[in-house]
Design a protein around this motif. Structure first.
Motif, PDB file in Angstrom:
ATOM      1  N   PHE A 153       0.816  -1.205   0.000  1.00 50.74           N
ATOM      2  CA  PHE A 153       0.000   0.000   0.000  1.00 50.74           C
ATOM      3  C   PHE A 153       0.858   1.267   0.000  1.00 50.74           C
ATOM      4  CE2 PHE A 153      -3.940  -2.281   1.291  1.00 50.74           C
ATOM      5  CZ  PHE A 153      -4.839  -1.584   0.497  1.00 50.74           C
ATOM      6  N   LYS A 157       0.544   4.322  -2.585  1.00 42.55           N
ATOM      7  CA  LYS A 157       0.098   5.637  -2.134  1.00 42.55           C
ATOM      8  C   LYS A 157       1.099   6.724  -2.515  1.00 42.55           C
ATOM      9  CE  LYS A 157      -1.607   5.558   2.112  1.00 42.55           C
ATOM     10  NZ  LYS A 157      -1.703   5.130   3.519  1.00 42.55           N
ATOM     11  N   PHE A 174     -13.153   2.993   4.088  1.00 41.54           N
ATOM     12  CA  PHE A 174     -11.892   3.204   4.784  1.00 41.54           C
ATOM     13  C   PHE A 174     -10.730   3.512   3.836  1.00 41.54           C
ATOM     14  CE2 PHE A 174     -13.394   0.432   8.583  1.00 41.54           C
ATOM     15  CZ  PHE A 174     -14.008   1.537   9.148  1.00 41.54           C
ATOM     16  N   GLY A 175     -10.693   2.818   2.691  1.00 40.63           N
ATOM     17  CA  GLY A 175      -9.602   3.075   1.749  1.00 40.63           C
ATOM     18  C   GLY A 175      -9.627   4.503   1.232  1.00 40.63           C
ATOM     19  N   THR A 176     -10.834   5.000   0.953  1.00 40.03           N
ATOM     20  CA  THR A 176     -10.997   6.381   0.503  1.00 40.03           C
ATOM     21  C   THR A 176     -10.599   7.351   1.603  1.00 40.03           C
ATOM     22  OG1 THR A 176     -12.805   5.713  -0.959  1.00 40.03           O
ATOM     23  CG2 THR A 176     -12.645   8.050  -0.429  1.00 40.03           C
ATOM     24  N   PHE A 177     -11.018   7.058   2.855  1.00 39.06           N
ATOM     25  CA  PHE A 177     -10.646   7.925   3.975  1.00 39.06           C
ATOM     26  C   PHE A 177      -9.133   7.959   4.153  1.00 39.06           C
ATOM     27  CE2 PHE A 177     -14.812   6.336   6.112  1.00 39.06           C
ATOM     28  CZ  PHE A 177     -15.558   7.084   5.221  1.00 39.06           C
ATOM     29  N   ASP A 178      -8.514   6.807   3.986  1.00 33.51           N
ATOM     30  CA  ASP A 178      -7.057   6.704   4.143  1.00 33.51           C
ATOM     31  C   ASP A 178      -6.341   7.635   3.177  1.00 33.51           C
ATOM     32  OD1 ASP A 178      -4.527   5.657   4.953  1.00 33.51           O
ATOM     33  OD2 ASP A 178      -4.567   4.267   3.272  1.00 33.51           O
ATOM     34  N   GLU A 179      -6.719   7.582   1.910  1.00 32.15           N
ATOM     35  CA  GLU A 179      -6.090   8.444   0.916  1.00 32.15           C
ATOM     36  C   GLU A 179      -6.383   9.916   1.198  1.00 32.15           C
ATOM     37  OE1 GLU A 179      -3.991   7.421  -1.107  1.00 32.15           O
ATOM     38  OE2 GLU A 179      -4.382   5.295  -1.435  1.00 32.15           O
ATOM     39  N   GLU A 182      -4.373  11.107   4.410  1.00 29.98           N
ATOM     40  CA  GLU A 182      -2.934  11.179   4.156  1.00 29.98           C
ATOM     41  C   GLU A 182      -2.605  12.414   3.318  1.00 29.98           C
ATOM     42  OE1 GLU A 182       0.917   8.703   2.573  1.00 29.98           O
ATOM     43  OE2 GLU A 182      -0.892   7.659   3.162  1.00 29.98           O
ATOM     44  N   THR A 185      -2.846  15.525   5.443  1.00 30.48           N
ATOM     45  CA  THR A 185      -1.693  15.659   6.324  1.00 30.48           C
ATOM     46  C   THR A 185      -0.479  16.182   5.562  1.00 30.48           C
ATOM     47  OG1 THR A 185      -2.490  13.842   7.704  1.00 30.48           O
ATOM     48  CG2 THR A 185      -0.169  14.432   7.918  1.00 30.48           C
TER      49      THR A 185
END
Length: 266
Positions: A153, A157, A174-179, A182, A185
């Motif tokens: 991953f 990313k 969750f995958g969409t939230f992760d991207e 990140e 940030t």
């Protein structure tokens, strides 16, 4: 995918450049094996060699994507059916991005990703898919023109951020939230300085924005101005307009900075 959740026979399971089917499909992914330390010290000997594989993913990704040109990544749920309004909206967004001069990058899977790849391809643009090894691999969708499959991953990313001018984020899990987080940030900490992020679907994202504006800002966890990093829109036209406008503004600011530096050197 089959009814049992296993890969369909024609698709198979991709582990980096390797295609596996039937009994050759592994029980764990490369990410799982990397992060699982185990009860003995074998990882001390395996992990240094695994670094070479990780390095190869970056080399292959950089090589494959180096000439993509200006691009925008579109994120969203893999569970969205073709008849859902979000599917049509993602396709329209991708088509408009192509007309604005961008290639379109997605995770290469079904749902919103397929819709965006389809919209880009049908508009005559470059449609890119960055696949990932998952326990139930779904394969890269048929609308991807340039596909790269990753084991890890974090390598994948990196490619999204490095080769994108910005993110358009549609409803997802969750995958969409992760991207999304990140990227936020990286922008907030100025690791990337020219990177618009647009959320599409006010009915979906309103609760998140209200929570950030309330609990997060009120407790001083972020500054109120950080909310400006998260514009929310409902139409393809608005989403692409914001991306294009901010990319142009950021490029102009960079050119002015470069001009000032050049003048100082004279």
């Amino acid at each position: 995918m089959s009814d049992e959740g296993q890969p369909a026979p024609g698709r198979g399971y991709r582990r980096g450049p390797v295609l596996l089917r039937r009994e050759q499909i592994p029980a764990t992914t490369s990410d799982q094996r990397l992060l699982l330390r185990g009860d003995d010290a074998s990882w001390l000997h395996d992990d240094p060699w695994r670094v070479m594989r990780i390095q190869s993913e970056f080399v292959e990704g950089f090589g494959a994507l180096a000439e993509v040109g200006p691009a925008v990544s579109v994120f969203g749920s893999a569970r969205v059916a073709p008849e859902h309004p979000d599917y049509a909206l993602a396709s329209e967004i991708a088509g408009r991005l192509v007309k604005a001069g961008f290639a379109v990058i997605t995770g290469g899977g079904p749902g919103i990703m397929e819709a965006a790849n389809r919209g880009a391809s049908e508009a005559g643009g470059l449609s890119v898919g960055l696949g990932i090894e998952l326990p139930f691999e779904q394969g890269v969708n048929d609308w991807v023109d340039l596909g790269v499959n990753f084991r890890y991953f974090f390598a994948r990313k990196t490619m999204f951020v490095k080769y994108s001018e910005g993110f358009v984020v549609m409803p997802g899990g969750f995958g969409t939230f992760d991207e999304l987080f990140e990227a936020l940030t990286l922008v907030q900490t100025q690791k990337v300085t020219r990177f618009p992020i647009v959320l599409v679907g006010s009915d979906y994202w309103r609760g998140l924005i209200d929570w950030i504006r309330g609990a997060v800002v009120d407790r001083g966890m972020i500054a109120a101005k950080d909310l400006d990093l998260l514009p929310v829109v409902d139409t393809a036209e608005e989403a692409v307009r914001i991306v294009v406008q901010r990319v142009r503004e950021l490029h102009a600011a960079e050119e002015n900075t470069l001009s000032l530096q050049t003048d100082e050197d004279l």
